[in-house]
Design an enzyme around this catalytic site. Structure first.
Site, PDB file in Angstrom:
ATOM      1  CD  GLU A 188     -31.777  28.988  37.631  1.00 18.99           C
ATOM      2  OE1 GLU A 188     -32.196  28.854  38.786  1.00 18.99           O
ATOM      3  OE2 GLU A 188     -31.193  28.069  37.011  1.00 18.99           O
TER       4      GLU A 188
ATOM      5  CD1 TRP B 253     -41.895 -11.143  21.788  1.00 19.48           C
ATOM      6  CD2 TRP B 253     -41.376 -10.167  23.740  1.00 19.48           C
ATOM      7  NE1 TRP B 253     -40.536 -11.028  21.835  1.00 19.48           N
ATOM      8  CE2 TRP B 253     -40.184 -10.427  23.025  1.00 19.48           C
ATOM      9  CE3 TRP B 253     -41.291  -9.567  24.980  1.00 19.48           C
ATOM     10  CZ2 TRP B 253     -38.935 -10.102  23.530  1.00 19.48           C
ATOM     11  CZ3 TRP B 253     -40.055  -9.244  25.483  1.00 19.48           C
ATOM     12  CH2 TRP B 253     -38.895  -9.500  24.763  1.00 19.48           C
TER      13      TRP B 253
ATOM     14  CG  ASP C 275     -37.833 -13.820  31.319  1.00 13.57           C
ATOM     15  OD1 ASP C 275     -38.310 -14.910  30.960  1.00 13.57           O
ATOM     16  OD2 ASP C 275     -38.499 -12.932  31.870  1.00 13.57           O
TER      17      ASP C 275
ATOM     18  CG  LEU D 129     -32.320  -6.182  32.732  1.00 12.42           C
ATOM     19  CD1 LEU D 129     -31.992  -6.131  34.223  1.00 12.42           C
ATOM     20  CD2 LEU D 129     -33.822  -6.203  32.510  1.00 12.42           C
TER      21      LEU D 129
ATOM     22  NE  ARG E 203     -32.456  -5.652  23.193  1.00 14.71           N
ATOM     23  CZ  ARG E 203     -32.903  -5.921  24.421  1.00 14.71           C
ATOM     24  NH1 ARG E 203     -32.194  -5.544  25.479  1.00 14.71           N
ATOM     25  NH2 ARG E 203     -34.037  -6.558  24.609  1.00 14.71           N
TER      26      ARG E 203
ATOM     27  CD  GLU F  29     -38.037  -3.595  32.660  1.00 12.60           C
ATOM     28  OE1 GLU F  29     -37.665  -4.686  32.202  1.00 12.60           O
ATOM     29  OE2 GLU F  29     -37.927  -2.534  32.044  1.00 12.60           O
TER      30      GLU F  29
ATOM     31  N   GLY G  68     -40.223 -10.471  38.051  1.00  9.53           N
ATOM     32  CA  GLY G  68     -41.336 -11.388  37.983  1.00  9.53           C
ATOM     33  C   GLY G  68     -42.252 -11.226  39.178  1.00  9.53           C
TER      34      GLY G  68
ATOM     35  CG  LEU H 261     -43.540  -7.508  39.396  1.00 13.35           C
ATOM     36  CD1 LEU H 261     -44.571  -7.990  38.386  1.00 13.35           C
ATOM     37  CD2 LEU H 261     -43.096  -6.098  39.062  1.00 13.35           C
TER      38      LEU H 261
END
Length: 360
Positions: A52, A170, A200, A204, A207, A291, A293, A297
């Site tokens: 505003e 991937w 992995d 995180l 990129r 994110e 495994g 999850l």
């Protein structure tokens, strides 16, 4: 143009703040006089002037008799900036057309009432559903002080996230991975479990997209955190480890970007999801991207903390491997987790499913 058309422009302005305003909402504003737009603005970043005020400061002429269009109720409290209602009254704006009431308990209709008490007409509810969707993160966080939780998973057509060997990179294509990095840039923090950290060794970070790195959160049931993880060597951003205790290698040299929260698992089980959210909310984390495994999850689903799903289906079939979701203890089809599918999008040969958990 009518009120809905002007509000559509306001929402487009508000979206310019995507990924930049947390924990504040995304807000846009238009000033209209005699059928002409004479000023516009949006909230650029937390701590900077509200939409505003941006619109008022950009106005090309007197605002007396003008109408202000804004997607969220003007604030009436002092924070990092003064109340917007004071400036609206001072400028002798005639009416305010708004999309929704601010769910912030400190505001929540009080701003509208102050405007009405000063002779300003208020019309609320124009494109309200669209406005609530835009600020779904803010709406949850400001009411409950818990982050809005987004679960993202990339899996094969047969629901696998890794081969039996553990190989997982991937599964999705590069465009899908860029989307995942964009999600990171739009959230305050990203969370994984210790198994993902061990296997992995992810950074995180953002990129493959523009934006700031989110905070990195590791959930560890055992507290056996490997010292040589890539993310611990990063000089930007912050890593938070939630574990039963600090590992022996922890030293003060990590204190600048590594924080430990010592927390015992919930009665021999994994952590309470609600407790984790309350801890993160206290750290002003308004949005959380999970994110991890299969274990992480599945934990998020079992704990009923997921607000939104992004499921990427890649054009691959493994046959054997690690399933995305495990041990949900579902015995009947009627007890299955069901989503309200909002959107299906093709990303190359991948399919992105966007949905919300269906409420019983």
């Amino acid at each position: 143009m009518n009120d809905r058309e002007y509000m559509g422009l306001v929402l487009k302005l508000a979206r310019r703040g995507l990924g930049k305003t947390s924990p504040n909402p995304m807000v846009g504003a238009l000033l209209v006089k005699d059928g002409r737009i004479i000023g516009q603005g949006y909230h650029r970043k937390a701590g900077l002037p509200h939409a505003e005020i941006e619109a008022i400061n950009a106005a090309s002429e007197s605002l007396q008799g003008a109408t202000l269009y804004v997607n969220l109720e003007p604030c009436c409290t002092y924070g990092k900036t003064p109340p917007c209602v004071d400036r609206i009254i001072k400028e002798k704006i005639k009416s305010v057309v708004c999309a929704m009431t601010d769910p912030n308990p400190a505001v929540n209709g009080k701003g509208f009432q102050i405007l009405r008490n000063n002779g300003i007409q208020v019309n609320s509810g124009v494109l309200e559903q669209e406005a609530r969707k835009l600020n779904e993160v803010y709406c949850k966080f400001i009411q409950y002080r818990k982050p809005f939780v987004i679960l993202k998973v990339a899996q094969t057509l047969d629901g696998k996230i890794a081969l039996p060997s553990g190989e997982s990179q991937w599964i999705s294509n590069e465009r899908s991975r860029r989307f995942a990095h964009r999600l990171r840039a739009l959230t305050d923090a990203v969370l994984i479990g210790q198994n993902t950290l061990n296997i992995d060794d992810p950074q995180l970070t953002v990129r493959l997209s523009k934006g700031n790195d989110p905070k990195r959160i590791i959930l560890s049931h055992s507290g056996k955190i490997p010292q040589k993880s890539k993310m611990f060597g990063l000089t930007r951003g912050e890593t938070i480890i939630i574990s039963p205790g600090k590992p022996a290698w922890f030293k003060t040299k990590y204190a600048g970007n590594l924080e430990f929260i010592e927390l015992a698992p919930d009665q021999g089980k994994f952590y309470s999801g609600d407790l984790i959210l309350r801890i993160l909310g206290q750290k002003n984390i308004a949005s959380l991207l999970i994110e991890g495994g299969a274990q992480t999850l599945s934990w998020a689903i079992q704990e009923n903390i997921v607000d939104k799903y992004y499921i990427i289906i890649a054009n691959k079939i493994f046959g054997k491997g690690t399933s995305s979701f495990q041990n949900l203890s579902i015995q009947k089809i009627t007890d299955s987790i069901q989503l309200n599918i909002e959107k299906l999008k093709k990303i190359g040969n991948d399919i992105l499913i966007t949905g919300y958990p269906q409420k019983n």
